[in-house]
Design a protein around this motif. Structure first.
Motif, short mmCIF file in Angstrom:
data_model
loop_
_atom_site.label_atom_id
_atom_site.label_comp_id
_atom_site.label_asym_id
_atom_site.label_seq_id
_atom_site.Cartn_x
_atom_site.Cartn_y
_atom_site.Cartn_z
N VAL A 102 -7.40 -6.93 11.13
CA VAL A 102 -6.85 -5.64 10.70
C VAL A 102 -7.38 -5.32 9.29
CG1 VAL A 102 -4.74 -4.39 10.06
CG2 VAL A 102 -4.80 -5.79 12.15
N LYS A 103 -7.32 -6.29 8.41
CA LYS A 103 -7.83 -6.09 7.04
C LYS A 103 -9.31 -5.73 7.05
CE LYS A 103 -6.62 -8.04 3.22
NZ LYS A 103 -6.18 -8.84 2.10
N ALA A 104 -10.09 -6.43 7.85
CA ALA A 104 -11.53 -6.18 7.91
C ALA A 104 -11.81 -4.76 8.41
CB ALA A 104 -12.21 -7.21 8.80
N LEU A 105 -11.10 -4.34 9.44
CA LEU A 105 -11.31 -2.99 9.97
C LEU A 105 -10.95 -1.93 8.93
CD1 LEU A 105 -12.02 -1.03 12.23
CD2 LEU A 105 -9.67 -1.28 13.08
N ILE A 106 -9.85 -2.14 8.23
CA ILE A 106 -9.44 -1.19 7.18
C ILE A 106 -10.50 -1.11 6.09
CG2 ILE A 106 -7.77 -0.83 5.32
CD1 ILE A 106 -5.63 -2.00 7.30
N GLU A 107 -11.08 -2.24 5.73
CA GLU A 107 -12.12 -2.24 4.69
C GLU A 107 -13.41 -1.59 5.18
OE1 GLU A 107 -12.49 -6.31 3.41
OE2 GLU A 107 -10.44 -6.35 2.66
N GLU A 108 -13.73 -1.77 6.47
CA GLU A 108 -14.98 -1.23 7.02
C GLU A 108 -14.89 0.28 7.32
OE1 GLU A 108 -15.67 -3.60 10.50
OE2 GLU A 108 -15.65 -5.44 9.32
N ASP A 109 -13.74 0.73 7.78
CA ASP A 109 -13.59 2.13 8.18
C ASP A 109 -12.69 2.84 7.18
OD1 ASP A 109 -13.13 4.59 9.37
OD2 ASP A 109 -12.76 3.77 11.37
N LYS A 110 -13.30 3.55 6.27
CA LYS A 110 -12.56 4.22 5.20
C LYS A 110 -11.72 5.39 5.70
CE LYS A 110 -14.06 1.38 2.20
NZ LYS A 110 -13.26 0.22 1.91
N VAL A 112 -9.57 5.04 8.10
CA VAL A 112 -8.26 4.49 8.46
C VAL A 112 -7.37 4.65 7.25
CG1 VAL A 112 -6.96 2.43 9.11
CG2 VAL A 112 -9.20 2.84 10.14
N ALA A 113 -6.36 5.52 7.40
CA ALA A 113 -5.52 5.89 6.26
C ALA A 113 -4.13 5.29 6.31
CB ALA A 113 -5.42 7.41 6.17
N ILE A 114 -3.65 5.01 7.52
CA ILE A 114 -2.28 4.51 7.67
C ILE A 114 -2.24 3.49 8.79
CG2 ILE A 114 0.10 5.14 8.27
CD1 ILE A 114 -0.49 7.91 7.10
N LEU A 115 -1.62 2.37 8.52
CA LEU A 115 -1.37 1.35 9.54
C LEU A 115 0.05 1.57 10.04
CD1 LEU A 115 -1.99 -1.27 11.12
CD2 LEU A 115 -1.27 -2.54 9.07
N VAL A 116 0.21 1.75 11.35
CA VAL A 116 1.53 1.97 11.93
C VAL A 116 1.92 0.72 12.72
CG1 VAL A 116 2.94 3.39 13.46
CG2 VAL A 116 1.12 4.45 12.09
N LEU A 117 3.04 0.12 12.32
CA LEU A 117 3.57 -1.06 13.00
C LEU A 117 4.99 -0.76 13.46
CD1 LEU A 117 2.59 -3.73 10.30
CD2 LEU A 117 1.34 -3.21 12.41
N THR A 131 6.10 -8.98 8.94
CA THR A 131 6.53 -10.01 8.00
C THR A 131 5.55 -10.11 6.84
OG1 THR A 131 7.62 -11.24 9.77
CG2 THR A 131 7.10 -12.47 7.77
N LEU A 132 4.27 -10.03 7.13
CA LEU A 132 3.25 -10.09 6.09
C LEU A 132 3.42 -8.93 5.11
CD1 LEU A 132 0.55 -11.44 5.13
CD2 LEU A 132 -0.61 -9.75 6.56
N VAL A 133 3.63 -7.73 5.63
CA VAL A 133 3.81 -6.54 4.79
C VAL A 133 5.12 -6.64 4.00
CG1 VAL A 133 4.21 -4.05 4.83
CG2 VAL A 133 2.43 -5.06 6.26
N ALA A 134 6.19 -7.00 4.68
CA ALA A 134 7.50 -7.05 4.03
C ALA A 134 7.58 -8.12 2.96
CB ALA A 134 8.59 -7.28 5.08
N LYS A 139 -2.02 -10.95 0.79
CA LYS A 139 -2.85 -10.81 1.98
C LYS A 139 -2.49 -9.54 2.77
CE LYS A 139 -3.76 -15.63 2.47
NZ LYS A 139 -3.26 -16.88 2.75
N ALA A 140 -1.57 -8.74 2.24
CA ALA A 140 -1.15 -7.51 2.90
C ALA A 140 -2.30 -6.50 2.85
CB ALA A 140 0.11 -6.96 2.27
N PHE A 141 -2.05 -5.32 3.30
CA PHE A 141 -3.09 -4.32 3.49
C PHE A 141 -3.15 -3.33 2.34
CE2 PHE A 141 -1.13 -5.78 7.41
CZ PHE A 141 -2.19 -6.50 7.92
N ASN A 142 -4.34 -2.79 2.08
CA ASN A 142 -4.52 -1.91 0.92
C ASN A 142 -4.43 -0.43 1.27
OD1 ASN A 142 -6.89 -1.77 2.33
ND2 ASN A 142 -8.23 -2.08 0.58
#
Length: 161
Positions: A102-110, A112-117, A131-134, A139-142
């Motif tokens: 997920v992190k790699a995809l977010i970094e590669e594809d600019k 991608v603006a919002i991760l929906v979980l 859990t990672l985000v909370a 290591k969470a997402f940017n």
């Protein structure tokens, strides 16, 4: 809503795993994308198998079967997104650890603006990505992350969007 020529479409990324919670996340992302002229990106991650697998042939067969299942799931869900919100979903399959992919995809594809979980509703807890985000991990997402309760009804979802 019209977009200026050359403007990029905001992507709502949903990690799919076939659970009812991930379908709630898909519905939320689909409604938001429809309202904002965005795109829904569905990501299936094939996690590594048991490293103790002794036969490479068996491991390769299992890997191919997992990929076929992921493709079928993505196509079924993409069809659902189209029927539900009238938009076409982007489909991606990656191999590796879920959070890392997920992190790699977010970094590669600019775009991608919002991760929906969607948070899990079972006794296992909200799920590893939530859990990672909370947990506020480094290591969470940017990008912004929207976490929706996994047991929202259709009415409640539509009221949010």
């Amino acid at each position: 809503m019209t977009r200026p020529e050359g403007a990029k479409r905001r992507k709502f990324l949903v990690v799919v795993d076939g659970t009812p919670e991930s379908e709630v996340a898909i519905h939320f992302a689909s409604l938001r994308a429809r309202h904002t002229d965005g795109v829904v990106t569905l990501l299936a991650v094939l996690e590594p198998g048991d490293a103790s697998q002794q036969w490479l042939g068996v491991q390769n067969i299992m890997k191919e079967e997992a990929r076929e299942e992921a493709e079928q799931l993505l196509h079924r869900l993409a069809s659902h997104v189209n029927e539900y919100a009238g938009i076409r979903a982007e489909l991606i399959i990656r191999e590796g650890r879920r959070a890392e992919q997920v992190k790699a995809l977010i970094e590669e594809d600019k775009d991608v603006a919002i991760l929906v979980l969607a948070a899990g509703t079972g006794k296992e807890g909200p799920g590893p990505l939530v859990t990672l985000v909370a947990g506020g991990s480094d290591k969470a997402f940017n990008i912004p992350v929207t976490v929706v309760p996994g047991d929202l009804s259709e009415e409640e979802l539509r009221a949010l969007t």
